[in-house]
Enzyme design. Structure first.
Site, PDB file in Angstrom:
ATOM      1  N   GLY A 109     -21.013  -8.841 -16.057  1.00 29.47           N
ATOM      2  CA  GLY A 109     -21.983  -7.942 -16.870  1.00 29.47           C
ATOM      3  C   GLY A 109     -23.190  -8.007 -16.438  1.00 29.47           C
ATOM      4  N   TYR A 142     -31.703  -8.553 -19.369  1.00 27.38           N
ATOM      5  CA  TYR A 142     -31.906 -10.085 -19.459  1.00 27.38           C
ATOM      6  C   TYR A 142     -31.553 -10.610 -18.017  1.00 27.38           C
ATOM      7  CZ  TYR A 142     -30.990 -14.720 -20.741  1.00 27.38           C
ATOM      8  OH  TYR A 142     -31.076 -16.240 -20.817  1.00 27.38           O
ATOM      9  N   GLY A 143     -30.555 -10.114 -17.434  1.00 28.97           N
ATOM     10  CA  GLY A 143     -30.002 -10.589 -16.140  1.00 28.97           C
ATOM     11  C   GLY A 143     -28.658 -10.153 -16.162  1.00 28.97           C
ATOM     12  N   LYS A 144     -27.956 -11.435 -15.399  1.00 30.86           N
ATOM     13  CA  LYS A 144     -26.526 -11.067 -15.322  1.00 30.86           C
ATOM     14  C   LYS A 144     -25.443 -12.037 -15.860  1.00 30.86           C
ATOM     15  CE  LYS A 144     -26.843  -8.402 -11.130  1.00 30.86           C
ATOM     16  NZ  LYS A 144     -26.692  -8.498  -9.863  1.00 30.86           N
ATOM     17  N   VAL A 145     -24.448 -11.857 -16.098  1.00 25.21           N
ATOM     18  CA  VAL A 145     -23.413 -12.600 -16.773  1.00 25.21           C
ATOM     19  C   VAL A 145     -22.152 -12.939 -15.769  1.00 25.21           C
ATOM     20  CG1 VAL A 145     -21.684 -12.988 -18.715  1.00 25.21           C
ATOM     21  CG2 VAL A 145     -23.946 -11.730 -19.051  1.00 25.21           C
ATOM     22  N   LYS A 192     -24.606 -16.927 -18.605  1.00 21.90           N
ATOM     23  CA  LYS A 192     -25.494 -16.060 -18.603  1.00 21.90           C
ATOM     24  C   LYS A 192     -26.962 -16.400 -18.034  1.00 21.90           C
ATOM     25  CE  LYS A 192     -27.724 -14.261 -22.933  1.00 21.90           C
ATOM     26  NZ  LYS A 192     -27.856 -13.814 -24.156  1.00 21.90           N
ATOM     27  N   ASP A 221     -28.209  -8.236 -33.953  1.00 19.94           N
ATOM     28  CA  ASP A 221     -27.765  -7.246 -33.148  1.00 19.94           C
ATOM     29  C   ASP A 221     -26.175  -7.137 -33.348  1.00 19.94           C
ATOM     30  OD1 ASP A 221     -28.212  -5.235 -31.220  1.00 19.94           O
ATOM     31  OD2 ASP A 221     -28.067  -6.647 -29.744  1.00 19.94           O
TER      32      ASP A 221
END
Ligand SMILES: *[C@@H]1O[C@H](CO)[C@@H](O)[C@H](O)[C@H]1NC(C)=O
Ligand SMILES: *[C@@H]1O[C@H](CO)[C@@H](O)[C@H](O)[C@H]1NC(C)=O
Ligand SMILES: *[C@@H]1O[C@H](CO)[C@@H](O)[C@H](O)[C@H]1NC(C)=O
Ligand SMILES: *[C@@H]1O[C@H](CO)[C@@H](O)[C@H](O)[C@H]1NC(C)=O
Ligand SMILES: *[C@@H]1O[C@H](CO)[C@@H](O)[C@H](O)[C@H]1NC(C)=O
Ligand SMILES: *[C@@H]1O[C@H](CO)[C@@H](O)[C@H](O)[C@H]1NC(C)=O
Length: 927
Positions: free
Chosen positions: A611, A615-618, A632, A728
């Protein structure tokens, strides 16, 4: 003039102080005990306000009782105590009774030095935040009769040394995170089988695994309550259980037990209640006819097969038999000599015929059996009715009412009751509306309060609720007599009476009591420092020495405690540059090195990436403990300050709930910030509903997912400490595990409640389009009800499988319009997920839509709380005759095998940039 009066009054006060607090220099209290209490006073918050002076025994410090000069009891339950260590307690070596229950702010380990309390007979720590292992040294407290550690976060194994406590009568370790096997003795090594005098084994709601050791039970035991439900026990129920002839309650429900039931269970002639639901037993229904006083049998969802023996219905006391969701077959025969007031639930079995020998006056349910397909004389047993569980107190006070913060007692007096909930491990009746049982309970409680001379006017018990795990929960209000509110000492002693239970209650099994914070404790300031300063300035030399000794002692103890915490905490290396304050206080989360995580993600390879977003990657990876995790990794530019990062991991590490994705650890090294979560294999609810995941959710599974999600959020709002607003909530943040249980994920935007004291938080509006609470959007005031709104949207997605916004139309509006002219169930057909069956089979559908629509009400105050949502979904499931088989994860193995090719794991990154605030909210405000 005024100022002279003020001054002179100060002098008088000062003299008063000197006379009451300096004179008892000839203290009645042992100096070591005094030093320990002073150390406690200087490091804990919210102790009773009368803890002043130098003579706890002579001046009756609230909660402290002495025998001679020694402190023998500490009753401090329910008074909002806060501390991160209790390492001074073991210095009170004269202690016999220690009760610190219901202080959620006690967030500490139980220090091994607890083994010094050689005189301790009663240890009650119900409902605090203790964590870490139960120290082995507990086995040296040879006087212990009563241990209750229920409702904490203790982890690790049950110490076998508990088997040395030969006086022990009550052992309650339930609702913790204990794991490993049930320890039994071997050679000279102790084990629980040695506890011949014990009457209560309460181990429910832990993670105990392995078989139930046969050695645990023997005929010379005194055991009355064997409570092992909600663990991970395997193997079969040992034959030896049948030899413990004093048993009254047996609970092994919600485990993974198998095999057939031992035939000698029938020897348990004193057994009142038998709970074996939700296991994998097989074989025939056991012969229970030897159990002369059996009231209550629950064996649902256990794979029992064959015909039900007719003679079970001859037991004279029998009230309830629940055998739902088994494979019972053949012809049902109840015989003719059955007890009055019998309830028999046989839903979802394979019974083909019913031999009606008489006009049965039995509350019998046969829904879901082949016998119901024939429209014969059995028809009246083929429908389900829901029950309402509202016990309304009879109104004896006419039109009286109280000012808004007080409550009317049954004796028509207005005061501030102490409230909480009694959680019963078992209860032996069916008709929750029958007041006989509650009258008995009322009398027992009042007698116990009177006997201890507590100023209790009366109690109210109402609204019984049975949880899905068959616990009876009774909200309780205890009213003060002769005053408007209770003081510290009364609250603590009420708590002690309830959690110590020096009584048995007819019809009810044992319970534990969890309170709600009491409104009205007299202000407790930290007066310790004042005491020291005045002491020094007055210069009473003996006092001075005492105070200094106490000070040194306190410092030393605090240092010890700090060392202990640091040792149990792998983050001692946190932040050498001191830019972010102290070492983070983490519960159970690990600190991973950059190298660890680099390796386990194959150098953060694309193929491990599951993912990505702003924010960045998972990444997916497998850490050393063989656990599969989702990592994460923040990218440059989206990192938080060290302080924020620390706050976030502290927050996340405190969250432990089966419906909330939990933090496994973090990495803060080499300029990286990574959060390591448990990996949830079946992807997001959104992907599942949109068909992307390749499997389909039937109606029951959707209800189950709704319940899971609601429970996760209700935990965050109501039980997490401090409470958390998710901010959220959406279907991409609800993840499904291999058994399709749902977990709420991603608190990237979460806010703590209570920072402001206003009950809401003013923030820059963040969230995801389509899920955002319109009121929050307008007012920028965030409350829990914003999550309720978003959850309502998720519920509508579950029903319709539509995205929240499709072709420019918001789902709330679509559902609203479907009912615009007439609120007819058939209108649902237009909007319901076409892959679900025809409306008729979806029992509870209309109610779920109603619930969803109440969650998305325009005004936050009109929306239910998450707790109410949970209860409503539970009701819907109950009414919908929910098939528990889908509840225990008896899914085809294909789900388990899917883990590797799972869809994108979502820590849905797009939510992180918070850029949605400027979109107009699509719901018209005047519908
Ligand atoms: C403890 O002390 C208080 C007052 O000092 C007293 O009312 C109470 O009865 C004592 N309790 C016990 C169990 O000794
Ligand atoms: C018990 O839990 C701890 C973590 O709390 C874990 O390290 C340990 O391996 C577990 N033991 C068993 C037997 O599952
Ligand atoms: C208990 O059950 C076993 C087998 O069912 C039987 O042989 C035995 O006599 C029973 N014991 C007692 C004390 O009733
Ligand atoms: C069941 O147990 C009772 C008493 O323990 C015994 O009399 C009866 O024969 C047993 N029935 C069966 C079918 O084994
Ligand atoms: C009931 O089930 C058992 C075992 O599953 C089977 O042997 C038996 O033939 C069934 N009886 C009837 C009447 O269907
Ligand atoms: C059955 O219920 C009625 C009314 O609830 C009660 O009066 C009666 O005592 C009960 N009978 C038994 C055997 O419990």
């Amino acid at each position: 003039m005024k100022s002279i009066w003020k001054m002179s009054s100060k002098v008088v006060l000062c003299l008063l102080f000197v006379s009451t607090h300096i004179l008892p220099v000839f203290s009645l209290t042992d100096s070591n005990d005094l030093a320990a209490l002073n150390a406690i006073k200087s490091s804990w918050n919210n102790l009773p306000p009368n803890w002043v002076g130098a003579d706890p025994c002579g001046s009756n410090w609230q909660g402290v009782n002495c025998t001679g000069t020694r402190v023998t009891s500490l009753y401090l339950a329910g008074t909002r105590l806060e501390s991160r260590q209790i390492s001074d307690i073991p210095s009170l070596t004269g202690l016999e009774f220690l009760d610190l229950s219901n202080n959620i702010g006690l967030r500490a380990i139980l220090p091994p030095s607890i083994g010094n309390l050689r005189n301790l007979s009663t240890l009650i720590l119900v409902g605090c935040s203790f964590f870490g292992p139960i120290p082995d040294s507990i086995g040296s407290l040879r006087q212990l009769v009563f241990i209750s550690l229920t409702n904490n976060s203790f982890s690790g194994p049950i110490p076998p040394s508990i088997g040395n406590l030969s006086q022990l009568s009550w052992l309650d370790l339930s609702v913790n995170r204990l794991n490993g096997t049930i320890p039994v003795s071997s050679g000279t090594a102790p084990g629980l089988d040695r506890l011949h005098g014990a009457r209560h084994f309460h181990f429910s709601n832990n993670q105990l695994s392995g078989p139930v050791p046969a050695q645990l039970f023997s005929s010379n035991m005194s055991l009355m309550h064997a409570i092992f439900d909600n663990n991970r026990l395997t193997g079969s129920i040992p034959f030896s259980l049948g030899s413990v002839t004093r048993l009254e309650v047996v609970r092994f429900d919600w485990n993974s037990l198998e095999g057939s039931l031992p035939p000698n269970l029938n020897n348990l002639t004193r057994l009142n209640e038998l709970y074996l639901s939700n296991n994998n037993f097989n074989g025939n229904m056991p012969n229970l006819t030897g159990m002369d006083v059996l009231y209550y049998v629950i064996m649902e969802n256990t794979n029992l097969e064959g015909q039900i023996p007719v003679n079970i219905f001859t037991l004279p006391q029998l009230e309830t038999v629940v055998l739902k969701n088994n494979n019972l077959n053949g012809t049902l025969d109840i015989g003719i000599s059955y007890p009055s007031n019998l309830t028999v639930n046989l839903q979802n079995n394979s019974i083909t015929d019913f031999q009606q020998r008489t006009d049965y006056n039995v509350e019998l349910t046969l829904v879901g059996n082949p016998v119901c397909n024939t429209n014969g004389a059995t028809a009246r047993f083929c429908s389900v009715e829901g029950h309402r569980n509202n016990l309304l107190p009879s109104n004896r006070c006419g039109a009286m009412s109280c000012s808004k913060d007080k409550v009317l007692s049954p004796n028509c007096r207005c005061s501030h009751p102490y409230t909480g909930t009694l959680h019963f491990y078992s209860f032996a009746f069916t008709d929750l509306q029958n007041s006989t049982y509650y009258e008995t309970l009322y009398r027992t409680l009042m007698t116990a309060f009177n006997r201890t001379e507590l100023p209790v006017d009366s109690v109210i018990i109402r609204n019984p609720v049975i949880s899905i795990y068959s616990y009876l929960q009774l909200p309780l209000q205890v009213f003060p007599s002769g005053q408007d509110s209770f003081n510290h000492s009364s609250i603590s002693r009420i708590g002690f009476v309830l959690n110590r239970q020096p009584f048995q209650i007819e019809y009810f099994g044992p319970f534990f009591f969890l309170d709600e914070e009491y409104c009205c404790l007299p202000g407790s300031k930290n007066s310790s420092h004042v005491g020291i300063i005045i002491g020094v300035s007055v210069g009473g030399s003996v006092l001075l020495i005492l105070v200094i000794l106490a000070g040194i002692y306190a410092l030393r103890q605090r240092k010890n405690a700090k060392n202990a915490i640091e040792k149990s905490n792998p983050f001692a290396s946190w932040d050498p540059k001191k830019e972010s304050g102290d070492v983070p206080q983490l519960q159970g989360a690990k600190c991973f090195s950059f190298e660890d995580l680099r390796k386990c993600t194959n150098n953060f390879s694309e193929s491990n990436c599951i993912g990505s977003g702003g924010y960045g990657k998972v990444y997916k990876g497998t850490v050393a403990s063989a656990q599969v995790v989702a990592i994460k990794r923040a990218q440059q530019g989206s990192m938080q300050g060290a302080h924020e990062f620390k706050t976030e991991i502290e927050l996340l590490s405190r969250i432990h709930h089966k419906n909330v994705v939990s933090l496994v650890g973090f990495c803060y090294e080499q300029g990286e910030q990574m959060l390591v979560y448990e990996y949830i294999s079946n992807g997001t609810l959104r992907d599942c509903l949109s068909g992307k995941s390749g499997f389909w959710l039937d109606w029951n599974k959707r209800l189950r997912i709704a319940l899971d999600g609601a429970r996760g959020l209700s935990y965050l709002h109501e039980l997490a400490d401090p409470p958390i607003i998710h901010r959220d909530v959406k279907s991409t943040n609800i993840l499904l595990d291999n058994k399709l249980h749902a977990k709420v994920a991603d608190f990237g935007l979460s806010k703590l409640v209570g920072d402001t004291g206003k009950g809401y938080i003013t923030t820059q509006v963040k969230g995801t389009l389509g899920y955002m609470d319109p009121e929050y959007y307008m007012t920028q005031q965030l409350t829990e009800k914003s999550d309720v709104y978003s959850f309502g949207v998720v519920l509508l997605e579950l029903v319709t499988a539509r995205a929240p916004i499709q072709q420019g139309k918001h789902i709330v509006r679509i559902v609203h319009e479907a009912f615009a002219d007439q609120r007819q169930p058939q209108n649902l057909d237009q909007i319901i997920d076409p892959s679900l069956d025809s409306g008729a089979k979806l029992s509870g559908l209309m109610k779920l839509v109603d619930l969803a629509m109440s969650c998305v009400r325009e005004s936050a105050t009109d929306r239910p709380t998450m707790g109410e949502v949970v209860r409503e979904i539970e009701n819907i499931m109950e009414l919908a005759n929910f098939d528990k088989k889908t509840d225990t994860g008896l899914y085809s193995s294909s789900f388990e095998e899917r883990t590797d090719e799972s869809p994108l794991h979502s820590f849905a990154a797009e939510a992180f940039d918070g850029s949605y605030g400027s979109f107009p909210f699509p719901v018209q405000r005047h519908q």
